[in-house]
Design a protein around this motif. Sequence first.
Motif, PDB file in Angstrom:
ATOM      1  N   SER A  90       0.822  -1.201   0.000  1.00  0.00           N
ATOM      2  CA  SER A  90       0.000   0.000   0.000  1.00  0.00           C
ATOM      3  C   SER A  90       0.858   1.254   0.000  1.00  0.00           C
ATOM      4  CB  SER A  90      -0.908   0.004   1.219  1.00  0.00           C
ATOM      5  OG  SER A  90      -0.134   0.055   2.396  1.00  0.00           O
ATOM      6  N   GLY A  91       2.095   1.150   0.478  1.00  0.00           N
ATOM      7  CA  GLY A  91       2.941   2.328   0.523  1.00  0.00           C
ATOM      8  C   GLY A  91       2.728   3.141   1.773  1.00  0.00           C
ATOM      9  N   GLU A  92       1.961   2.603   2.696  1.00  0.00           N
ATOM     10  CA  GLU A  92       1.790   3.328   3.948  1.00  0.00           C
ATOM     11  C   GLU A  92       1.739   2.385   5.135  1.00  0.00           C
ATOM     12  OE1 GLU A  92      -2.873   4.323   3.430  1.00  0.00           O
ATOM     13  OE2 GLU A  92      -1.478   5.558   2.265  1.00  0.00           O
ATOM     14  N   TYR A  93       2.297   2.865   6.213  1.00  0.00           N
ATOM     15  CA  TYR A  93       2.211   2.141   7.469  1.00  0.00           C
ATOM     16  C   TYR A  93       1.111   2.779   8.315  1.00  0.00           C
ATOM     17  CZ  TYR A  93       6.751  -0.123   6.767  1.00  0.00           C
ATOM     18  OH  TYR A  93       7.792  -0.889   6.308  1.00  0.00           O
ATOM     19  N   LEU A  94       0.428   1.963   9.057  1.00  0.00           N
ATOM     20  CA  LEU A  94      -0.643   2.454   9.917  1.00  0.00           C
ATOM     21  C   LEU A  94      -0.258   2.264  11.380  1.00  0.00           C
ATOM     22  CD1 LEU A  94      -2.266   2.885   7.476  1.00  0.00           C
ATOM     23  CD2 LEU A  94      -3.658   0.913   8.006  1.00  0.00           C
ATOM     24  N   LEU A  95      -0.225   3.351  12.107  1.00  0.00           N
ATOM     25  CA  LEU A  95       0.060   3.260  13.546  1.00  0.00           C
ATOM     26  C   LEU A  95      -1.187   3.678  14.302  1.00  0.00           C
ATOM     27  CD1 LEU A  95       3.544   4.701  14.440  1.00  0.00           C
ATOM     28  CD2 LEU A  95       2.921   2.953  12.815  1.00  0.00           C
ATOM     29  N   GLU A  96      -1.637   2.819  15.164  1.00  0.00           N
ATOM     30  CA  GLU A  96      -2.812   3.182  15.933  1.00  0.00           C
ATOM     31  C   GLU A  96      -2.426   3.429  17.382  1.00  0.00           C
ATOM     32  OE1 GLU A  96      -6.170   0.740  14.901  1.00  0.00           O
ATOM     33  OE2 GLU A  96      -7.095   1.151  16.852  1.00  0.00           O
ATOM     34  N   GLY A  97      -2.963   4.455  17.962  1.00  0.00           N
ATOM     35  CA  GLY A  97      -2.647   4.762  19.363  1.00  0.00           C
ATOM     36  C   GLY A  97      -3.791   5.507  20.017  1.00  0.00           C
ATOM     37  N   THR A  98      -3.641   5.750  21.302  1.00  0.00           N
ATOM     38  CA  THR A  98      -4.678   6.512  21.991  1.00  0.00           C
ATOM     39  C   THR A  98      -4.098   7.849  22.422  1.00  0.00           C
ATOM     40  OG1 THR A  98      -4.086   5.560  24.137  1.00  0.00           O
ATOM     41  CG2 THR A  98      -5.768   4.423  22.871  1.00  0.00           C
ATOM     42  N   LEU A  99      -4.935   8.841  22.295  1.00  0.00           N
ATOM     43  CA  LEU A  99      -4.525  10.204  22.601  1.00  0.00           C
ATOM     44  C   LEU A  99      -4.274  10.352  24.102  1.00  0.00           C
ATOM     45  CD1 LEU A  99      -4.115  13.093  21.713  1.00  0.00           C
ATOM     46  CD2 LEU A  99      -6.594  13.391  21.694  1.00  0.00           C
ATOM     47  N   ILE A 100      -3.112  10.920  24.444  1.00  0.00           N
ATOM     48  CA  ILE A 100      -2.817  11.157  25.858  1.00  0.00           C
ATOM     49  C   ILE A 100      -2.459  12.622  26.073  1.00  0.00           C
ATOM     50  CG2 ILE A 100      -2.034   8.798  26.344  1.00  0.00           C
ATOM     51  CD1 ILE A 100       0.839   9.847  26.044  1.00  0.00           C
ATOM     52  N   ASP A 101      -2.467  13.027  27.318  1.00  0.00           N
ATOM     53  CA  ASP A 101      -2.108  14.404  27.623  1.00  0.00           C
ATOM     54  C   ASP A 101      -0.595  14.544  27.623  1.00  0.00           C
ATOM     55  OD1 ASP A 101      -4.748  15.227  28.022  1.00  0.00           O
ATOM     56  OD2 ASP A 101      -4.746  14.372  30.035  1.00  0.00           O
ATOM     57  N   GLY A 102      -0.122  15.623  27.056  1.00  0.00           N
ATOM     58  CA  GLY A 102       1.315  15.877  27.073  1.00  0.00           C
ATOM     59  C   GLY A 102       1.702  16.635  28.331  1.00  0.00           C
ATOM     60  N   LEU A 103       2.950  17.016  28.376  1.00  0.00           N
ATOM     61  CA  LEU A 103       3.401  17.754  29.567  1.00  0.00           C
ATOM     62  C   LEU A 103       3.270  19.265  29.383  1.00  0.00           C
ATOM     63  CD1 LEU A 103       4.471  14.958  30.084  1.00  0.00           C
ATOM     64  CD2 LEU A 103       6.638  15.966  30.861  1.00  0.00           C
ATOM     65  N   GLY A 104       2.895  19.618  28.174  1.00  0.00           N
ATOM     66  CA  GLY A 104       2.719  21.041  27.933  1.00  0.00           C
ATOM     67  C   GLY A 104       3.985  21.734  27.468  1.00  0.00           C
ATOM     68  N   GLU A 105       5.114  21.130  27.722  1.00  0.00           N
ATOM     69  CA  GLU A 105       6.362  21.789  27.339  1.00  0.00           C
ATOM     70  C   GLU A 105       6.595  21.741  25.834  1.00  0.00           C
ATOM     71  OE1 GLU A 105       9.571  19.758  29.261  1.00  0.00           O
ATOM     72  OE2 GLU A 105       9.263  17.944  28.063  1.00  0.00           O
ATOM     73  N   GLU A 126       3.982  25.428   9.286  1.00  0.00           N
ATOM     74  CA  GLU A 126       4.409  25.998  10.564  1.00  0.00           C
ATOM     75  C   GLU A 126       3.516  25.358  11.616  1.00  0.00           C
ATOM     76  OE1 GLU A 126       4.533  30.515  12.437  1.00  0.00           O
ATOM     77  OE2 GLU A 126       4.844  30.172  10.294  1.00  0.00           O
ATOM     78  N   PRO A 127       4.100  24.666  12.539  1.00  0.00           N
ATOM     79  CA  PRO A 127       3.254  23.884  13.438  1.00  0.00           C
ATOM     80  C   PRO A 127       2.458  24.712  14.438  1.00  0.00           C
ATOM     81  CG  PRO A 127       5.557  23.693  14.073  1.00  0.00           C
ATOM     82  CD  PRO A 127       5.530  24.463  12.794  1.00  0.00           C
ATOM     83  N   TYR A 128       1.289  24.217  14.732  1.00  0.00           N
ATOM     84  CA  TYR A 128       0.489  24.760  15.833  1.00  0.00           C
ATOM     85  C   TYR A 128       1.332  24.602  17.087  1.00  0.00           C
ATOM     86  CZ  TYR A 128      -2.962  24.865  19.529  1.00  0.00           C
ATOM     87  OH  TYR A 128      -3.642  25.164  20.675  1.00  0.00           O
ATOM     88  N   PRO A 129       1.385  25.596  17.936  1.00  0.00           N
ATOM     89  CA  PRO A 129       2.261  25.502  19.110  1.00  0.00           C
ATOM     90  C   PRO A 129       1.725  24.541  20.170  1.00  0.00           C
ATOM     91  CG  PRO A 129       1.042  27.568  19.152  1.00  0.00           C
ATOM     92  CD  PRO A 129       0.703  26.907  17.862  1.00  0.00           C
ATOM     93  N   GLY A 130       2.079  23.304  20.005  1.00  0.00           N
ATOM     94  CA  GLY A 130       1.630  22.268  20.936  1.00  0.00           C
ATOM     95  C   GLY A 130       1.833  20.933  20.273  1.00  0.00           C
ATOM     96  N   THR A 131       1.967  19.901  21.047  1.00  0.00           N
ATOM     97  CA  THR A 131       2.135  18.591  20.428  1.00  0.00           C
ATOM     98  C   THR A 131       0.955  17.709  20.771  1.00  0.00           C
ATOM     99  OG1 THR A 131       3.385  17.700  22.303  1.00  0.00           O
ATOM    100  CG2 THR A 131       4.648  18.726  20.526  1.00  0.00           C
ATOM    101  N   ALA A 199       1.471  19.428  13.898  1.00  0.00           N
ATOM    102  CA  ALA A 199       0.593  19.620  12.744  1.00  0.00           C
ATOM    103  C   ALA A 199       0.340  21.102  12.554  1.00  0.00           C
ATOM    104  CB  ALA A 199      -0.733  18.898  12.992  1.00  0.00           C
ATOM    105  N   PRO A 200      -0.096  21.502  11.373  1.00  0.00           N
ATOM    106  CA  PRO A 200      -0.334  22.932  11.140  1.00  0.00           C
ATOM    107  C   PRO A 200      -1.533  23.462  11.930  1.00  0.00           C
ATOM    108  CG  PRO A 200      -0.926  21.632   9.197  1.00  0.00           C
ATOM    109  CD  PRO A 200      -0.243  20.704  10.135  1.00  0.00           C
ATOM    110  N   VAL A 201      -2.349  22.560  12.429  1.00  0.00           N
ATOM    111  CA  VAL A 201      -3.547  23.001  13.162  1.00  0.00           C
ATOM    112  C   VAL A 201      -3.602  22.322  14.526  1.00  0.00           C
ATOM    113  CG1 VAL A 201      -4.877  23.366  11.058  1.00  0.00           C
ATOM    114  CG2 VAL A 201      -4.888  21.118  12.145  1.00  0.00           C
ATOM    115  N   ARG A 202      -4.526  22.727  15.325  1.00  0.00           N
ATOM    116  CA  ARG A 202      -4.714  22.056  16.611  1.00  0.00           C
ATOM    117  C   ARG A 202      -5.549  20.809  16.349  1.00  0.00           C
ATOM    118  NH1 ARG A 202      -7.902  22.430  21.725  1.00  0.00           N
ATOM    119  NH2 ARG A 202      -6.367  21.620  23.216  1.00  0.00           N
ATOM    120  N   LEU A 203      -4.901  19.658  16.361  1.00  0.00           N
ATOM    121  CA  LEU A 203      -5.558  18.424  15.937  1.00  0.00           C
ATOM    122  C   LEU A 203      -6.736  18.040  16.829  1.00  0.00           C
ATOM    123  CD1 LEU A 203      -2.457  16.274  14.928  1.00  0.00           C
ATOM    124  CD2 LEU A 203      -4.262  17.072  13.396  1.00  0.00           C
ATOM    125  N   ARG A 204      -6.568  18.197  18.114  1.00  0.00           N
ATOM    126  CA  ARG A 204      -7.654  17.838  19.046  1.00  0.00           C
ATOM    127  C   ARG A 204      -8.945  18.509  18.645  1.00  0.00           C
ATOM    128  NH1 ARG A 204      -4.631  16.048  24.146  1.00  0.00           N
ATOM    129  NH2 ARG A 204      -6.514  15.490  25.244  1.00  0.00           N
TER     130      ARG A 204
END
Lengths: 223, 223
Positions: A90-105, A126-131, A199-204
């Motif tokens: 397919s040319g793509e790998y799929l990674l599945e995970g669950t969203l967790i809270d970061g440390l904010g840093e 230009e990334p949204y300031p946050g991960t 990401a360029p936007v706030r994904l959440r």
Amino acid sequence: MVVADDIQALRHLALLGGLDGQVRISSQRLGDLLGTSAQTASRRLIALEDQMLITRTVRADGQFVTITRQGEDILKEEYAQLCQIFEERSGEYLLEGTLIDGLGEGAYYVSLPGYVSQFKELLGFEPYPGTFNLRLASPAIEMRKKIDTHGWKRVDGFTDHERTYGGCRVLACSIENISCAIIVPGRSHYPEDIIEIIAPVRLREKLGLSTKDNVCVTVHYDD
Amino acid sequence: MVVADDIQALRHLALLGGLDGQVRISSQRLGDLLGTSAQTASRRLIALEDQMLITRTVRADGQFVTITRQGEDILKEEYAQLCQIFEERSGEYLLEGTLIDGLGEGAYYVSLPGYVSQFKELLGFEPYPGTFNLRLASPAIEMRKKIDTHGWKRVDGFTDHERTYGGCRVLACSIENISCAIIVPGRSHYPEDIIEIIAPVRLREKLGLSTKDNVCVTVHYDD
DNA sequence: ATTACTAAAAGACGAGTAA
DNA sequence: TTTACTCGTCTTTTAGTAA
């Protein structure tokens, strides 16, 4: 239905040239190749002959084997399967995970101009300031190992106001068609079950997700 | 050493996408694919996991599987073998047979001008007036069946002095680097263990052979 | 040296079952 | 539904032997 053990034997015979002419092989040697006893190898040859996958001329001092057209077809079928697996991926790998809270840093680092300019150049945004942080389940951890050698781009560290910021590496990916990137710090040994995404936007917000929701990340590769 | 049955299971998992991400599969379904019971399929999965060829997350209602890098390597190895078998073939078939006496009539037909001109055009040589006949052993008969669809050239029949001569087909080959050709009559059902060969020279003499000697014919193919 | 049989041991299989 | 265990059966394997 031809059993896998027989196909394995057939494959080794083909490797010895059984497709193009007769090949001389003792049961002992075939056994060595297959990792079995000579007796078992002999039985394999008998089984292949019974299924008309090979023809043999057996003499007291050895035997000559050639693969029949039917035998060749069996091998071709297997070959076709493997071609499909490796060539029509397919040319793509799929990674599945669950969203967790970061440390904010993450927000702080990601918005540093010394990094931002490189993100823009390497990733085109230009990334949204946050991960956006994900915890991977074990299958995804496996996939993560596989992508470890694919298409990462290096982000250099820099020094600013007497402080040194380390380099990192980024890998372009996407989540529901939004281009983003996995980012991992340069030297520190990151936990293998966590990935951080920019990401360029706030994904959440854009995806309407909250902590513990499931997320599927697509990594494109080409090799 | 990974056993053939396990590799077979691994191949099916790869076919389902286990190389690119996790794939959901029940033992029952895998069993259907492998032609075994669900219990055996379950055992296969456990064995693959024990060998670290896959990772799994098992739940009460099913399981997710992904192939590890080691598992991928196992499949790649098999793929490489089959590539070698089918892509790096020698490009020639070997038919071994013993020289037998012909009926002598070959000499007459082969020297008819209506045929000779075609031989020259199709094969690039004018045959010695006589045929060189071989009796094939069963492995070679098998090879002969394989070449049946490869590179034959059609020689048309013709009418001469109120008699009709049938067509035939020829296949270029070589014996100890002497270019020659297998010739088989157009319609008649030729015995499958006999081949007739024409060559620009008298092969018996050139090769120093006599009846019952062993001869190896090389047929080149490209497909 | 071979192949391939026989017989004993080892291992794999699928039905049933529990979780 | 699942997975994966136990258990009895059957198949496969290997060692030994004959040709």
